[in-house]
Design a protein around this motif. Structure first.
Motif, short mmCIF file in Angstrom:
data_model
loop_
_atom_site.label_atom_id
_atom_site.label_comp_id
_atom_site.label_asym_id
_atom_site.label_seq_id
_atom_site.Cartn_x
_atom_site.Cartn_y
_atom_site.Cartn_z
N ILE A 298 0.83 -1.30 -0.05
CA ILE A 298 -0.02 0.04 -0.16
C ILE A 298 0.94 1.17 -0.03
N GLU A 299 0.60 2.35 -0.98
CA GLU A 299 1.34 3.61 -0.79
C GLU A 299 0.68 4.34 -0.09
N VAL A 300 1.50 5.19 1.15
CA VAL A 300 0.95 6.05 1.88
C VAL A 300 1.89 7.16 2.00
N HIS A 301 1.20 8.34 1.92
CA HIS A 301 1.86 9.66 2.00
C HIS A 301 1.20 10.74 2.91
N ASP A 302 1.65 11.60 3.86
CA ASP A 302 1.18 12.52 4.56
C ASP A 302 0.31 13.43 3.96
N ARG A 303 1.11 14.02 2.83
CA ARG A 303 0.10 14.94 2.11
C ARG A 303 0.10 14.31 0.49
N PRO A 304 -0.83 13.38 0.15
CA PRO A 304 -0.72 12.96 -1.12
C PRO A 304 -0.76 14.01 -2.44
N ASP A 305 -1.37 15.30 -1.96
CA ASP A 305 -1.13 16.38 -3.01
C ASP A 305 0.26 16.82 -3.20
N HIS A 306 1.20 16.58 -2.29
CA HIS A 306 2.46 16.91 -2.50
C HIS A 306 3.61 15.97 -2.86
N ALA A 307 2.89 14.64 -3.16
CA ALA A 307 3.78 13.79 -3.42
C ALA A 307 4.58 13.72 -4.47
N LEU A 308 5.92 13.17 -4.68
CA LEU A 308 6.64 13.37 -5.98
C LEU A 308 6.34 12.27 -6.94
N SER A 309 5.38 11.36 -6.41
CA SER A 309 4.88 10.23 -7.46
C SER A 309 3.87 9.38 -6.61
N ASP A 310 2.66 9.42 -7.53
CA ASP A 310 1.71 8.52 -7.38
C ASP A 310 0.69 9.10 -6.31
N GLY A 311 0.80 10.26 -6.22
CA GLY A 311 -0.08 10.89 -5.06
C GLY A 311 -1.73 10.52 -5.26
N ALA A 312 -2.03 10.39 -6.26
CA ALA A 312 -3.50 10.00 -6.46
C ALA A 312 -4.00 8.63 -5.83
N GLN A 313 -3.08 8.02 -5.76
CA GLN A 313 -3.45 6.53 -5.24
C GLN A 313 -2.76 6.18 -3.81
N SER A 314 -2.09 7.54 -3.18
CA SER A 314 -1.58 7.38 -1.87
C SER A 314 -2.70 7.51 -0.67
N LEU A 315 -2.55 6.85 0.39
CA LEU A 315 -3.48 7.02 1.45
C LEU A 315 -2.72 7.82 2.40
#
Ligand code: PEP
Ligand code: MN
Length: 348
Positions: A298-315
């Motif tokens: 599972i891809e996870v990111h604290d701020r998906p809108d700032h992710a350097l890749s795959d933000g749209a699918q990050s939780l």
């Protein structure tokens, strides 16, 4: 061809069988199971050869393999393969494994913070890409070796094994130095030189299904790795490309029970790449576990809108913690062992 050794075989019988296989110009691959030893004969099959092996002392039965892949087939090994990936974590054999973290390692602080968050939510393996396969050459392509150092340090600090993608044979030494599990990405599923190279290591390898990879092609790709002597292969269903454009990929849930039937290797589900949309990740994760997947990526990111890749699918961390709670409920409902993933107390 597969030779099943009799449980009453005398000491020395196996050596004799192996010697006869090698004499015939073929290779022998031993699989010592709890109940039986099975010898895979690698090379062309013939009915005459089958008869020859059948009369050797210690041989219980000889079977012609019906599939083009052998070592990874259920015919070769009835028991599920269980792979030790470090830090006391195993993949396969009924226990659930959850790999989580950002798509890309972005900086040192971020991977440490991500590791803490996914571990607190119950993940037991940390993911992060340092060599990124991007559709555009202008997109962020990863931090390379520096990123690997941050990932390994975060794994050490949090006592978690780490997984990262290897894209080319030229990086194999550096990736092996820092990672516990080598990921072969979807775009490299049939990069046969790369498969041979990881097959020569003894590192666990997670082989993702190609964008248009058929099940048989995927299992043959796994066979490349095992045939080189590395039995530690994990499969990963990450969605395939179909006519549907409403989401990034079509997560092929059928593949999970089918591959479990055809192969003894563990299968991980990646609903992040399988859907490409954060809102679809949790329901598809639950479906995959119910269908028999050995775990999740599972891809996870604290701020998906700032992710350097795959933000749209990050939780976000909160969504990931919610996913872990509901996956634990499904896993318990279908009789799976969830002791290895530390879902927060009272979550069930
Ligand atoms: C990834 O795991 O970030 C990745 C690039 O996966 P895939 O090879 O499945 O596209
Ligand atoms: Mn990704």
């Amino acid at each position: 061809m597969i030779i099943v050794v009799s449980p009453e075989a005398a000491p020395g019988d196996i050596d004799h069988i192996v010697a006869r296989i090698e004499e015939s110009g073929r290779q022998a691959h031993l699989s010592v199971g709890a109940e039986r030893t099975i010898i895979g004969v690698i090379g062309s099959d013939s009915p005459e050869l089958l008869d020859t092996f059948l009369v050797l002392p210690g041989v219980e039965s000889v079977h012609q393999v019906t599939k083009p892949y052998r070592l990874v087939s259920r015919e070769f090994r009835g028991d599920d393969t269980v792979i030790e990936v470090g830090h006391g974590v195993t993949v396969g054999g009924g226990e659930l494994a959850v790999m989580a973290g950002p798509c890309s390692i972005e900086n040192e602080e971020h991977i440490f913070e991500s590791a803490q968050a996914v571990k607190a939510a119950g993940a037991n393996i940390l993911r992060g890409g340092a060599y990124k396969p991007r559709s555009s050459p202008y997109a962020f392509r990863g931090l390379g070796e520096v990123g690997l150092r941050y990932l390994a340090a975060a794994g050490r600090e949090l006592d978690m094994p780490v997984i990262t993608e290897l894209m080319s044979t030229s990086e194999i030494d550096v990736v092996c130095e820092y990672t516990d599990i080598i990921q072969i990405g979807a775009r490299n599923m049939q990069n046969f030189m790369l498969l041979d190279a990881v097959g020569k290591t003894r590192k666990p390898v997670m082989l993702k299904r190609a964008l248009s990879g058929q099940i048989e092609e995927w299992l043959l790709a796994a066979e490349y790795i095992v045939a080189q002597g590395n039995p530690n292969v994990i499969l990963c269903e990450r969605g395939i490309r179909t006519f549907e454009t409403a989401y990034r990929n079509t997560f092929d849930i059928n593949a999970i029970p089918l591959v479990k039937e055809l192969s003894h290797l563990p299968v991980i589900a990646d609903p992040s790449h399988g859907t490409g949309k954060f809102g679809l990740v949790e329901p598809v994760a639950k479906g995959a576990i119910a269908a028999g997947a050995d775990g999740l990526m599972i891809e996870v990111h604290d701020r998906p809108d700032h992710a350097l890749s795959d933000g749209a699918q990050s939780l976000t961390y909160e969504r990931f913690a919610g996913l872990m709670r509901s996956v634990a409920q499904v896993a318990a409902a279908v009789g799976r062992d969830i002791s290895a993933v530390g879902v927060a107390a009272g979550a069930r």
